[in-house]
Design an enzyme around this catalytic site. Structure first.
Site, PDB file in Angstrom:
ATOM      1  N   ASP A 135       0.843  -1.192   0.000  1.00 46.62           N
ATOM      2  CA  ASP A 135       0.000   0.000   0.000  1.00 46.62           C
ATOM      3  C   ASP A 135       0.878   1.242   0.000  1.00 46.62           C
ATOM      4  O   ASP A 135       1.773   1.367   0.836  1.00 46.62           O
ATOM      5  CB  ASP A 135      -0.923  -0.013   1.226  1.00 46.62           C
ATOM      6  CG  ASP A 135      -2.074   0.981   1.081  1.00 46.62           C
ATOM      7  OD1 ASP A 135      -2.432   1.307  -0.064  1.00 46.62           O
ATOM      8  OD2 ASP A 135      -2.616   1.415   2.114  1.00 46.62           O
ATOM      9  N   TYR A 137       1.214   5.665  -0.378  1.00 46.91           N
ATOM     10  CA  TYR A 137       0.779   6.821   0.421  1.00 46.91           C
ATOM     11  C   TYR A 137       0.996   8.034  -0.464  1.00 46.91           C
ATOM     12  O   TYR A 137       1.745   8.917  -0.149  1.00 46.91           O
ATOM     13  CB  TYR A 137       1.671   6.854   1.676  1.00 46.91           C
ATOM     14  CG  TYR A 137       1.325   7.810   2.783  1.00 46.91           C
ATOM     15  CD1 TYR A 137       0.096   7.757   3.435  1.00 46.91           C
ATOM     16  CD2 TYR A 137       2.252   8.763   3.216  1.00 46.91           C
ATOM     17  CE1 TYR A 137      -0.191   8.616   4.493  1.00 46.91           C
ATOM     18  CE2 TYR A 137       1.972   9.617   4.276  1.00 46.91           C
ATOM     19  CZ  TYR A 137       0.746   9.531   4.901  1.00 46.91           C
ATOM     20  OH  TYR A 137       0.468  10.383   5.953  1.00 46.91           O
ATOM     21  N   HIS A 142      -3.603  14.055   1.090  1.00 45.30           N
ATOM     22  CA  HIS A 142      -3.827  13.154   2.229  1.00 45.30           C
ATOM     23  C   HIS A 142      -2.652  13.189   3.198  1.00 45.30           C
ATOM     24  O   HIS A 142      -2.837  13.327   4.412  1.00 45.30           O
ATOM     25  CB  HIS A 142      -4.065  11.731   1.723  1.00 45.30           C
ATOM     26  CG  HIS A 142      -4.140  10.698   2.826  1.00 45.30           C
ATOM     27  ND1 HIS A 142      -5.194  10.647   3.718  1.00 45.30           N
ATOM     28  CD2 HIS A 142      -3.281   9.709   3.190  1.00 45.30           C
ATOM     29  CE1 HIS A 142      -4.980   9.655   4.581  1.00 45.30           C
ATOM     30  NE2 HIS A 142      -3.835   9.067   4.286  1.00 45.30           N
ATOM     31  N   ARG A 151       1.075  15.678  13.492  1.00 44.72           N
ATOM     32  CA  ARG A 151       2.399  16.163  13.843  1.00 44.72           C
ATOM     33  C   ARG A 151       2.461  17.680  13.915  1.00 44.72           C
ATOM     34  O   ARG A 151       2.256  18.263  14.982  1.00 44.72           O
ATOM     35  CB  ARG A 151       3.454  15.615  12.863  1.00 44.72           C
ATOM     36  CG  ARG A 151       3.763  14.129  13.075  1.00 44.72           C
ATOM     37  CD  ARG A 151       4.972  13.708  12.248  1.00 44.72           C
ATOM     38  NE  ARG A 151       4.850  14.167  10.864  1.00 44.72           N
ATOM     39  CZ  ARG A 151       4.246  13.502   9.893  1.00 44.72           C
ATOM     40  NH1 ARG A 151       3.754  12.325  10.125  1.00 44.72           N
ATOM     41  NH2 ARG A 151       4.157  13.998   8.687  1.00 44.72           N
ATOM     42  N   GLU A 208     -10.557   3.941   3.836  1.00 44.82           N
ATOM     43  CA  GLU A 208      -9.654   4.728   3.011  1.00 44.82           C
ATOM     44  C   GLU A 208     -10.079   4.531   1.568  1.00 44.82           C
ATOM     45  O   GLU A 208     -10.143   3.390   1.088  1.00 44.82           O
ATOM     46  CB  GLU A 208      -8.193   4.304   3.225  1.00 44.82           C
ATOM     47  CG  GLU A 208      -7.678   4.727   4.593  1.00 44.82           C
ATOM     48  CD  GLU A 208      -6.183   4.475   4.805  1.00 44.82           C
ATOM     49  OE1 GLU A 208      -5.626   3.583   4.135  1.00 44.82           O
ATOM     50  OE2 GLU A 208      -5.593   5.180   5.648  1.00 44.82           O
ATOM     51  N   GLU A 210      -9.392   4.241  -1.975  1.00 39.94           N
ATOM     52  CA  GLU A 210      -8.196   3.979  -2.772  1.00 39.94           C
ATOM     53  C   GLU A 210      -8.575   3.242  -4.057  1.00 39.94           C
ATOM     54  O   GLU A 210      -9.659   2.687  -4.173  1.00 39.94           O
ATOM     55  CB  GLU A 210      -7.197   3.083  -1.993  1.00 39.94           C
ATOM     56  CG  GLU A 210      -6.725   3.688  -0.686  1.00 39.94           C
ATOM     57  CD  GLU A 210      -5.506   2.966  -0.089  1.00 39.94           C
ATOM     58  OE1 GLU A 210      -4.740   2.351  -0.846  1.00 39.94           O
ATOM     59  OE2 GLU A 210      -5.352   3.041   1.146  1.00 39.94           O
ATOM     60  N   ASP A 242      -9.505   0.449   1.977  1.00 35.24           N
ATOM     61  CA  ASP A 242      -8.454  -0.025   2.877  1.00 35.24           C
ATOM     62  C   ASP A 242      -8.849   0.332   4.316  1.00 35.24           C
ATOM     63  O   ASP A 242      -8.424   1.333   4.868  1.00 35.24           O
ATOM     64  CB  ASP A 242      -7.131   0.641   2.478  1.00 35.24           C
ATOM     65  CG  ASP A 242      -5.943   0.008   3.183  1.00 35.24           C
ATOM     66  OD1 ASP A 242      -6.023  -1.178   3.521  1.00 35.24           O
ATOM     67  OD2 ASP A 242      -4.938   0.711   3.386  1.00 35.24           O
TER      68      ASP A 242
END
Ligand code: MN
Length: 427
Positions: A135, A137, A142, A151, A208, A210, A242
Site C-alpha cells: 500500500d 501513500y 492526504h 504532527r 480509506e 483507494e 483499505d
C-alpha cells in the site's frame, strides 16, 4: 497491437443500460460462482456475466494461443501471467463476438444459454490470488492532512515524501471482495490522557478511498524495471476500501508503520478494469516539484481521470454520498510506484496488488477518509437520515464507486460495498 475492443462505435447485441459502467468497450475480468456451484473466469457486459471458460470450451477463442484450462480456474493469475499481448487478443475477440454486427454467437441460442448469466444469478469472488499486497501513500493532500493533524502543520510532509513514493507491505490474507462484511477489530490503544494502554474494540474505524493495480510477472529477483516500461506490467485496476482503525494505528505505528490497524480487512471491487480499457482516460498528474531522481522521471500522461465517490448507508436508511474525489489528484503515478518498488530488486509477481494510498483531493468534500472529512472527529458529518458520524458505526455499509467518462464512452468499476459488523464473538 491495436486495441480494437476500445472502438467507441461498437454496440453489443446484449442490452446495456444507460450509464452502465460496463459497456462493450469495458470488458473487465473477474471470477464468479454460478448457481450450479461452478467457478469460472468471466467478463461482464451490461448486467450480464459471461463465462469465459465456456466460451473457450466451445471454441470461441480459436486462433488465440491459450492453455486448455486458462479460464476454467478460480483465479486470473495464469491469464494475467500470459502478458499484455494475450490480454489484448482476448479482449479484442470478446468485443468482436458480442458486437451487434456479428451473428456467430448472437444466433446460437444453445451456446448463449451455457455462456451468459444474469449478474443477479452469480456470486463474485476474489479475481486473483493476491500473493503480496503493498500500500502506497501517494496523495499529497492526504499526507499533508494527516501530517497536519498528527504532527506539525508547518512541517506536514516529512522530508522524504516528495522524493519517494512512500509505501508499506500490507497483508493479502484479509483482502475480500465487495459484499463480504467486516468485523470491527479488537486492538490495543492508548486512551487520550492515559499513560497505560487498554485492549478492546476499536472506537475509530475508518475507510480509506483507494484504487489498486494488479500486476503481471514483473521481474526476476535482483532485476529492476524502468519507469518507462512499468505500465506494460500493469494488468488493470480495482476500487479498494483499505479499512483502518485510527486509534490502534495511532498507538502502534511508531516506529515501523501500520500493522494491525490495517490488516483486519481490505475490500476490493470484483471486476478488474484493464489499463487498455482505461487508455482513453490518461491525463497529466500534478507537477512534481522538486524534480524526482532520474529513475522516477517520466514525460507525458501517466495519470488517469477516474471519478470516485464514497457513501455511507446506515442499516435502515438510504446511502448518503460523503466524498467525491478523482484518481488524477495523485502525486505519484502507478508506473513510478512500480519502478520504485522494483528499484532494489524486489520481485513482483502475477496477481500482486498495489494500493494507491488514500485518494484525497484539494477540497474538503474530496477527502478520502473519515479522519480527514471530520478532521479527526471534530466536525461530524450529517447523513441524510439526520444522524451524525465521526467514524463508521456498527452495521453501516461503506460504498465506493468509480468511473471514467468522456463524450463517447463510460468505463466504470461498479462498486466495492461492505458492511461493518460488531466485533467478532468467539463461540
Ligand atoms: Mn491505505
Amino acid at each position: 497491437m491495436p486495441i480494437t475492443a476500445n472502438d467507441t462505435n461498437r454496440k453489443s447485441w446484449l442490452e446495456v443500460p444507460l450509464n452502465s459502467d460496463f459497456p462493450i468497450q469495458n470488458i473487465p475480468f473477474g471470477v464468479f460462482l454460478t448457481k450450479e456451484n461452478v467457478v469460472t473466469v468471466g467478463t461482464r457486459i451490461g448486467d450480464f456475466a459471461i463465462d469465459l471458460g465456456a466460451l473457450q470450451q466451445l471454441n470461441y477463442f480459436e486462433g488465440i494461443e491459450l492453455t486448455d484450462d486458462m479460464f476454467m480456474q478460480d483465479t486470473l493469475n495464469d491469464f494475467i501471467s500470459d502478458g499484455q499481448k494475450t490480454w489484448r487478443l482476448v479482449r479484442n475477440r470478446i468485443a468482436e463476438l458480442f458486437d451487434v454486427e456479428n451473428s456467430k454467437l448472437q444466433d446460437n441460442e444453445k451456446d448463449k444459454e451455457i455462456i451468459i448469466f444474469n449478474m443477479e444469478d452469480v456470486e463474485m469472488q476474489l479475481p486473483v490470488l493476491i500473493g503480496d499486497y503493498t500500500d502506497f501513500y501517494s496523495s499529497k493532500e492526504h499526507a499533508t492532512n494527516v501530517g497536519t493533524m498528527f504532527r506539525d502543520p508547518d512541517n506536514a510532509l516529512l522530508p522524504n515524501w516528495l522524493h519517494i513514493p512512500v509505501g508499506y507491505h500490507g497483508r493479502s490474507s484479509t483482502i475480500v471482495p465487495s459484499g463480504i462484511p467486516v468485523h470491527r477489530p479488537m486492538g490495543q490503544t492508548l486512551p487520550n490522557g492515559e499513560t497505560s494502554p487498554v485492549f478492546g474494540p476499536s472506537r475509530l474505524v475508518d475507510f480509506e478511498l483507494e484504487t489498486a493495480f494488479i500486476t503481471t510477472d514483473v521481474n526476476i529477483m535482483g532485476e529492476n524495471i524502468l519507469v518507462t516500461e512499468a505500465e506494460e506490467y500493469i494488468f488493470g485496476m480495482v476500487l479498494l476500501n483499505d479499512w483502518s482503525a485510527r486509534d490502534i494505528q495511532k498507538w502502534e505505528y511508531v516506529p515501523l508503520g501500520p500493522f494491525l490497524a490495517k490488516s483486519f480487512a481490505s475490500s476490493i471491487s470484483p471486476w478488474i478494469v484493464t489499463m487498455d480499457a482505461l487508455e482513453p482516460f490518461k491525463t497529466k498528474g500534478p507537477k512534481q516539484e522538486p524534480t524526482p531522481l532520474p529513475y522516477l522521471q517520466q514525460k507525458g500522461k501517466h495519470s488517469f481521470d477516474i471519478h470516485l465517490e464514497v457513501a455511507i448507508k446506515p442499516e435502515k436508511a438510504e446511502p448518503t454520498v460523503i466524498s467525491r474525489s478523482n484518481f488524477k489528484y495523485m502525486y505519484w503515478t502507478m508506473s513510478q510506484q512500480l519502478a520504485h518498488h522494483t528499484s532494489n530488486g524486489c520481485r513482483v509477481n502475477s496477481g500482486d496488488m498495489m494500493g494507491s494510498g488514500t485518494i484525497s483531493g484539494p477540497t474538503p468534500e474530496s477527502f478520502g477518509s473519515m479522519l480527514e472529512l471530520t478532521w479527526g472527529g471534530k466536525n461530524p458529518l450529517k447523513l441524510n437520515d439526520g444522524t451524525e458520524r465521526k467514524f463508521i458505526n456498527d452495521n453501516d455499509t461503506v460504498i465506493m464507486k468509480g468511473y471514467s467518462q468522456n463524450e463517447n464512452v463510460r468505463i466504470g468499476f461498479g462498486e466495492v460495498s461492505s458492511k461493518l459488523l460488531p466485533t467478532f464473538v468467539r463461540k
